[in-house]
Structure formats: C-alpha cells, structure tokens
Design an enzyme around this catalytic site. Structure first.
Site, PDB file in Angstrom:
ATOM      1  N   ARG A 155      -6.169  -6.208  -5.085  1.00  0.00           N
ATOM      2  CA  ARG A 155      -6.938  -7.330  -4.587  1.00  0.00           C
ATOM      3  C   ARG A 155      -7.312  -6.920  -3.137  1.00  0.00           C
ATOM      4  O   ARG A 155      -8.334  -7.245  -2.844  1.00  0.00           O
ATOM      5  CB  ARG A 155      -5.940  -8.329  -4.622  1.00  0.00           C
ATOM      6  CG  ARG A 155      -5.621  -9.127  -5.772  1.00  0.00           C
ATOM      7  CD  ARG A 155      -4.442 -10.370  -5.622  1.00  0.00           C
ATOM      8  NE  ARG A 155      -3.235  -9.551  -5.582  1.00  0.00           N
ATOM      9  CZ  ARG A 155      -2.474  -9.529  -6.443  1.00  0.00           C
ATOM     10  NH1 ARG A 155      -2.428 -10.040  -7.688  1.00  0.00           N
ATOM     11  NH2 ARG A 155      -1.073  -8.948  -6.078  1.00  0.00           N
ATOM     12  N   ILE A 156      -6.490  -6.438  -2.426  1.00  0.00           N
ATOM     13  CA  ILE A 156      -6.780  -6.122  -1.036  1.00  0.00           C
ATOM     14  C   ILE A 156      -7.752  -5.140  -0.937  1.00  0.00           C
ATOM     15  O   ILE A 156      -8.673  -4.953  -0.092  1.00  0.00           O
ATOM     16  CB  ILE A 156      -5.380  -5.875  -0.227  1.00  0.00           C
ATOM     17  CG1 ILE A 156      -4.259  -7.018  -0.277  1.00  0.00           C
ATOM     18  CG2 ILE A 156      -5.526  -5.484   1.070  1.00  0.00           C
ATOM     19  CD1 ILE A 156      -2.912  -6.757   0.373  1.00  0.00           C
ATOM     20  N   ASP A 176      -6.866   5.076  -8.675  1.00  0.00           N
ATOM     21  CA  ASP A 176      -6.003   3.838  -9.467  1.00  0.00           C
ATOM     22  C   ASP A 176      -5.721   4.242 -10.925  1.00  0.00           C
ATOM     23  O   ASP A 176      -6.696   3.945 -11.452  1.00  0.00           O
ATOM     24  CB  ASP A 176      -6.252   2.648  -9.077  1.00  0.00           C
ATOM     25  CG  ASP A 176      -5.298   1.500  -9.603  1.00  0.00           C
ATOM     26  OD1 ASP A 176      -4.659   1.830 -10.398  1.00  0.00           O
ATOM     27  OD2 ASP A 176      -5.119   0.511  -8.685  1.00  0.00           O
ATOM     28  N   ARG A 237       3.099  -0.326   2.156  1.00  0.00           N
ATOM     29  CA  ARG A 237       4.870  -0.359   2.419  1.00  0.00           C
ATOM     30  C   ARG A 237       5.009   1.120   2.842  1.00  0.00           C
ATOM     31  O   ARG A 237       4.394   1.976   2.197  1.00  0.00           O
ATOM     32  CB  ARG A 237       5.441  -0.572   0.968  1.00  0.00           C
ATOM     33  CG  ARG A 237       5.570  -1.968   0.408  1.00  0.00           C
ATOM     34  CD  ARG A 237       6.389  -2.867   1.344  1.00  0.00           C
ATOM     35  NE  ARG A 237       6.490  -4.237   0.840  1.00  0.00           N
ATOM     36  CZ  ARG A 237       5.991  -5.093   1.206  1.00  0.00           C
ATOM     37  NH1 ARG A 237       4.881  -5.092   2.091  1.00  0.00           N
ATOM     38  NH2 ARG A 237       5.979  -6.544   0.901  1.00  0.00           N
ATOM     39  N   ASP A 261       1.425  -0.025   9.809  1.00  0.00           N
ATOM     40  CA  ASP A 261       1.922  -1.654   9.994  1.00  0.00           C
ATOM     41  C   ASP A 261       3.485  -1.844   9.077  1.00  0.00           C
ATOM     42  O   ASP A 261       3.819  -2.661   9.424  1.00  0.00           O
ATOM     43  CB  ASP A 261       0.856  -2.529   9.275  1.00  0.00           C
ATOM     44  CG  ASP A 261       1.331  -3.979   9.615  1.00  0.00           C
ATOM     45  OD1 ASP A 261       1.528  -4.542  10.882  1.00  0.00           O
ATOM     46  OD2 ASP A 261       1.464  -4.879   8.508  1.00  0.00           O
ATOM     47  N   GLU A 266      12.713  -1.237   8.199  1.00  0.00           N
ATOM     48  CA  GLU A 266      12.210  -2.298   9.062  1.00  0.00           C
ATOM     49  C   GLU A 266      13.377  -3.078   9.645  1.00  0.00           C
ATOM     50  O   GLU A 266      14.225  -3.386   8.799  1.00  0.00           O
ATOM     51  CB  GLU A 266      11.017  -3.015   8.341  1.00  0.00           C
ATOM     52  CG  GLU A 266       9.891  -2.137   8.194  1.00  0.00           C
ATOM     53  CD  GLU A 266       8.592  -2.885   7.604  1.00  0.00           C
ATOM     54  OE1 GLU A 266       8.883  -4.220   7.367  1.00  0.00           O
ATOM     55  OE2 GLU A 266       7.674  -2.128   7.232  1.00  0.00           O
ATOM     56  N   HIS A 285       4.394  -4.962  10.883  1.00  0.00           N
ATOM     57  CA  HIS A 285       4.225  -5.613   9.561  1.00  0.00           C
ATOM     58  C   HIS A 285       3.388  -6.948   9.842  1.00  0.00           C
ATOM     59  O   HIS A 285       4.252  -8.105   9.416  1.00  0.00           O
ATOM     60  CB  HIS A 285       5.604  -6.012   8.961  1.00  0.00           C
ATOM     61  CG  HIS A 285       5.490  -6.203   7.406  1.00  0.00           C
ATOM     62  ND1 HIS A 285       6.278  -5.471   6.556  1.00  0.00           N
ATOM     63  CD2 HIS A 285       4.601  -6.553   6.565  1.00  0.00           C
ATOM     64  CE1 HIS A 285       6.068  -5.930   5.290  1.00  0.00           C
ATOM     65  NE2 HIS A 285       4.978  -6.436   5.517  1.00  0.00           N
ATOM     66  N   ILE A 286       2.307  -7.010  10.332  1.00  0.00           N
ATOM     67  CA  ILE A 286       1.664  -8.343  10.759  1.00  0.00           C
ATOM     68  C   ILE A 286       0.391  -8.480   9.945  1.00  0.00           C
ATOM     69  O   ILE A 286      -0.281  -9.317  10.142  1.00  0.00           O
ATOM     70  CB  ILE A 286       1.516  -8.492  12.247  1.00  0.00           C
ATOM     71  CG1 ILE A 286       0.698  -7.365  12.839  1.00  0.00           C
ATOM     72  CG2 ILE A 286       2.724  -8.361  12.868  1.00  0.00           C
ATOM     73  CD1 ILE A 286       0.029  -7.397  14.124  1.00  0.00           C
TER      74      ILE A 286
HETATM   75  P1  NAD Z   1      -2.308  -5.520  -6.119  1.00  0.00           P
HETATM   76  O1  NAD Z   1      -1.164  -5.654  -7.187  1.00  0.00           O
HETATM   77  O2  NAD Z   1      -3.359  -6.379  -6.302  1.00  0.00           O
HETATM   78  O3  NAD Z   1      -2.779  -3.962  -6.064  1.00  0.00           O
HETATM   79  C1  NAD Z   1      -2.066  -2.784  -6.129  1.00  0.00           C
HETATM   80  C2  NAD Z   1      -2.910  -1.710  -6.870  1.00  0.00           C
HETATM   81  O4  NAD Z   1      -2.019  -0.576  -7.025  1.00  0.00           O
HETATM   82  C3  NAD Z   1      -3.159  -2.011  -8.387  1.00  0.00           C
HETATM   83  O5  NAD Z   1      -4.377  -2.254  -8.850  1.00  0.00           O
HETATM   84  C4  NAD Z   1      -2.046  -1.129  -9.206  1.00  0.00           C
HETATM   85  O6  NAD Z   1      -2.996  -0.719 -10.408  1.00  0.00           O
HETATM   86  C5  NAD Z   1      -2.319  -0.050  -8.104  1.00  0.00           C
HETATM   87  N1  NAD Z   1      -1.204   1.000  -8.178  1.00  0.00           N
HETATM   88  C6  NAD Z   1       0.198   0.790  -8.649  1.00  0.00           C
HETATM   89  N2  NAD Z   1       0.594   1.971  -8.870  1.00  0.00           N
HETATM   90  C7  NAD Z   1      -0.142   3.164  -8.335  1.00  0.00           C
HETATM   91  C8  NAD Z   1      -0.195   4.583  -8.380  1.00  0.00           C
HETATM   92  N3  NAD Z   1       0.794   5.214  -8.680  1.00  0.00           N
HETATM   93  N4  NAD Z   1      -1.287   5.065  -7.987  1.00  0.00           N
HETATM   94  C9  NAD Z   1      -2.383   4.575  -7.804  1.00  0.00           C
HETATM   95  N5  NAD Z   1      -2.542   2.948  -7.838  1.00  0.00           N
HETATM   96  C10 NAD Z   1      -1.299   2.460  -8.139  1.00  0.00           C
HETATM   97  O7  NAD Z   1      -1.482  -5.659  -4.726  1.00  0.00           O
HETATM   98  P2  NAD Z   1      -2.195  -6.238  -3.457  1.00  0.00           P
HETATM   99  O8  NAD Z   1      -2.039  -7.789  -3.310  1.00  0.00           O
HETATM  100  O9  NAD Z   1      -3.625  -5.844  -3.249  1.00  0.00           O
HETATM  101  O10 NAD Z   1      -1.226  -5.602  -2.249  1.00  0.00           O
HETATM  102  C11 NAD Z   1      -1.140  -4.238  -2.147  1.00  0.00           C
HETATM  103  C12 NAD Z   1       0.088  -3.633  -1.208  1.00  0.00           C
HETATM  104  O11 NAD Z   1      -0.221  -4.631   0.103  1.00  0.00           O
HETATM  105  C13 NAD Z   1       1.405  -3.978  -1.700  1.00  0.00           C
HETATM  106  O12 NAD Z   1       2.473  -2.903  -1.372  1.00  0.00           O
HETATM  107  C14 NAD Z   1       1.930  -5.145  -0.841  1.00  0.00           C
HETATM  108  O13 NAD Z   1       3.412  -5.218  -0.936  1.00  0.00           O
HETATM  109  C15 NAD Z   1       1.230  -4.834   0.493  1.00  0.00           C
HETATM  110  N6  NAD Z   1       0.882  -5.886   1.405  1.00  0.00           N
HETATM  111  C16 NAD Z   1       1.371  -5.849   2.775  1.00  0.00           C
HETATM  112  C17 NAD Z   1       1.147  -6.758   3.803  1.00  0.00           C
HETATM  113  C18 NAD Z   1       1.510  -6.593   5.081  1.00  0.00           C
HETATM  114  O14 NAD Z   1       1.590  -7.640   5.682  1.00  0.00           O
HETATM  115  N7  NAD Z   1       1.532  -5.390   5.729  1.00  0.00           N
HETATM  116  C19 NAD Z   1       0.703  -8.066   3.377  1.00  0.00           C
HETATM  117  C20 NAD Z   1       0.592  -8.346   1.848  1.00  0.00           C
HETATM  118  C21 NAD Z   1       0.588  -7.189   0.876  1.00  0.00           C
END
Ligand code: NAD
Length: 324
Positions: A155-156, A176, A237, A261, A266, A285-286
């Site tokens: 998604r992100i 991916d 992460r 971030d 943490e 982590h913001i």
């Molecule tokens: P998401 O589930 O939509 O996307 C994650 C993607 O990673 C998926 O498309 C999945 O197929 C892929 N993936 C899984 N294992 C893989 C691998 N071994 N190699 C390559 N790709 C792989 O998740 P999202 O909502 O886009 O979030 C992504 C990350 O952002 C997560 O780790 C989440 O914890 C982190 N996040 C951080 C913050 C922050 O404040 N810093 C906020 C929200 C999310």
C-alpha cells in the site's frame, strides 16, 4: 459490567469516545499521570477484556496471564510486537488498521528522500551553530532522473512509486516476490531479484513487514552489492536492516546517506552508534503521525474492538482463524 479496554499508549480522543459508548477505558496517560512502571502497565493488561497497542509488546507469556483478554487491536499495520501465533492458539483475534496512514507514511518517505538528497538536517544544524559560511559543503543531488528502488510493493510503496515517478520524474523499480507483474499496473518496473534492485538504485526505500523472511534482508552482503553512493530510506521496521552493517557502509562511503524512522531497538538510545554515523537522518518512528491518520487509526482500532466484543466479524483481522 462493561468490558474493560486497556490503552497503554496515546491514541486520538475520538477513539476513546467511541469505545466509551460501550466500554470502560483504562488509559493511564490520559489525565497526565506520570509514566507508569513497565510492570504496572503489564498488570493493567492482565485485567483487561481488550487492548489497543501501538509499540507496546504482547508476548505469549502476557497472553497466559491475561485470562480475560478477548481481542487485541493494533493501532497500525506492523504486528511484529504481538505474538499473533500465541493469540491464535488462545482464539484471541488481532485486529489492525490497514491503509489509514498510507498517505502519511508515503509522503514522509518522500520528505526523508528529499531531506537526504539535500542534507537539509545537516545544513540546518550548521546554520544554527553559526557555520553559515560552510554552505558550499551542502551540495546535494536532485531526485529528477534518478532511480528509486522499492523493496516491498504494498500500500505505502505503491503511493511512494506514484509520487516519485509522476512527481519527480524518477525511474522506479520494485522487488516484491508476492506481486505478479501481470497484476500490477503502476509506474514501477518489477524485478525478480533483490540483487538487481541493489545494483540499480540511487535511492533504496524499504516497505516490507518485519518477518523471519525480511529480518536483516539489508545486511553486510547486500551492502557490498549495492550501487556505490546509494541512499537508503527506511520507514518500515528497523529489524529489516542490519544496523552494524549499515554503519560500516556509511563510514566506508559505500552509502552516501541513510534516513531512518525505525530502529531495531526502540526507543533508540541516545548513545547508539547510529547517532554518530556520518550522513544519517534519524527520526523517532513518526512517519505515520499526522492528525488525520491518528484519528482514522484510533477510530478503526476502536471499531475493531467493538465488533469483536459485540460478536460481529471485524473488517480487518490478522488471524481470522481465531474468530469463533
Ligand atoms: P503492505 O502489507 O501493504 O505491504 C508490504 C509489502 O511487502 C507486500 O506487498 C508484501 O508482498 C511485501 N513483502 C513481504 N515480504 C517480502 C519480501 N521478503 N521481499 C519483498 N517484499 C515483501 O504494508 P504497508 O501498509 O505498505 O506497510 C509497509 C511497512 O510500513 C510495514 O513494515 C509497516 O509496519 C510499516 N509502517 C511504518 C510506519 C511508521 O510510522 N514508520 C507506519 C505505517 C506502516
């Protein structure tokens, strides 16, 4: 008696208001209480029917002691701080809040990329320390025309790819293994091997969940393959990067910079070696923290709890097999 919901970390007040329509809430931070000891917080968890966590961890041992717990809500998407397997074994659903902070994190990723490319944090620091005349040290690079490598096309990062390609004219590649090129229609070109991405990227941005398959996927070996002068951005992460290997690559000049971030540990201790590494930009982590995203996240987490407590199927559940 109303169910008791424990909320160890701050959430937006609209989430508390929604919960209080049907539950009692214990939120020790709410009335400005001094921070409770970790053991006191754990004690509150063991009395609760439901809990909302942000970074607060829930282990298998906690679940053994939390005999009343019926639902765990993750305020966010990364559930690596919750033992979901143990929750499933106890038939405790773990609800979460996907997509509510996608734009916030995507925009922040681009902000880090821009700040890193122009050394904005270092330049600002120099100016405030009276070193205006050092301005010629801060020659940056432009994003336009550069190559962005994305690890994890979810998604992100789908949003990051759009902004980078359409807004900044970057060439975007993504790795991916779970996304089929036939199903993807965005501006990124999918590559089959992480190594290909490492060799191509001027900027490498990480967007995978922390799992056994992604832990330290950026390590000493991958950092020897990476394009010389690459800049790394991590808003996913901390555990996805081997931080010692990253520091070494920065010191040796193989990487031109890193914006992080998230961290393996943490809160990041103030004396952590990352704080003394060259060309790093660190934030606590913001990436997902905007007012809009915090409100949406709190409401979705609260709704997930109410759904489970009222016997309804929650919209977003990590372990559907735990639903009775
Ligand atoms: P998401 O589930 O939509 O996307 C994650 C993607 O990673 C998926 O498309 C999945 O197929 C892929 N993936 C899984 N294992 C893989 C691998 N071994 N190699 C390559 N790709 C792989 O998740 P999202 O909502 O886009 O979030 C992504 C990350 O952002 C997560 O780790 C989440 O914890 C982190 N996040 C951080 C913050 C922050 O404040 N810093 C906020 C929200 C999310």
């Amino acid at each position: 008696m109303k169910p008791l919901v424990f909320i160890p970390e701050l959430i937006a007040s609209c989430g508390l208001e929604l919960l209080r329509t049907a539950c009692d809430c214990v939120a020790p931070w709410e009335d400005g209480n001094p921070a409770l000891e970790a053991s006191q917080l754990r004690g509150l968890l063991y009395e609760a029917d439901a809990v909302i966590v942000r970074l607060f961890s829930i282990t298998a041992q906690d679940l053994q002691k939390a005999g009343r717990l019926k639902v765990i809500a993750k305020h966010g998407v990364g559930v690596d701080n919750i033992d979901c397997q143990a929750a499933t074994a106890r038939r405790i659903p773990v609800v979460y809040t996907p997509a509510v902070n996608t734009d916030a994190v995507a925009e922040y990723t681009l902000a880090l990329m821009l700040a890193l490319s122009r050394q904005i944090n270092l330049a600002s620091e120099a100016l405030r320390e009276g070193r205006f005349s050092e301005r010629n040290r801060f020659q940056g690079v432009e994003l336009t025309g550069k190559t962005l490598g994305i690890v994890g096309l979810g998604r992100i990062s789908t949003r990051v790819a759009q902004i980078a390609a359409l807004g900044f004219g970057m060439t975007v590649y993504a790795y991916d293994p779970y996304v089929s090129p036939a199903m993807y229609s965005g501006p990124a070109t999918l590559v089959e091997e992480l190594e290909t991405l490492l060799r191509l990227a001027d900027f490498l941005s990480l967007h995978v969940p922390l799992t056994p398959g992604t832990a330290r996927m950026i390590n000493r070996q991958s950092l020897t393959l990476i394009k010389l002068g690459c800049r790394i951005i991590n808003t996913s992460r901390g555990g996805v990067i081997d931080e010692d290997a990253l520091i070494l690559a920065l010191r040796e000049g193989r990487l031109a910079g890193a914006a992080l971030d998230v961290f393996e540990e943490e809160p990041l201790p103030a004396d952590h070696p990352l704080c003394h590494a060259p060309n790093v930009l660190l934030t606590p982590h913001i990436a997902g923290l905007t007012q809009t995203s915090l409100e949406r996240t709190a409401l979705m987490a609260a709704q997930g709890i109410l759904d489970v407590l009222h016997g309804k199927t929650p919209e977003h559940v990590v372990n559907p097999e735990a639903l009775g």
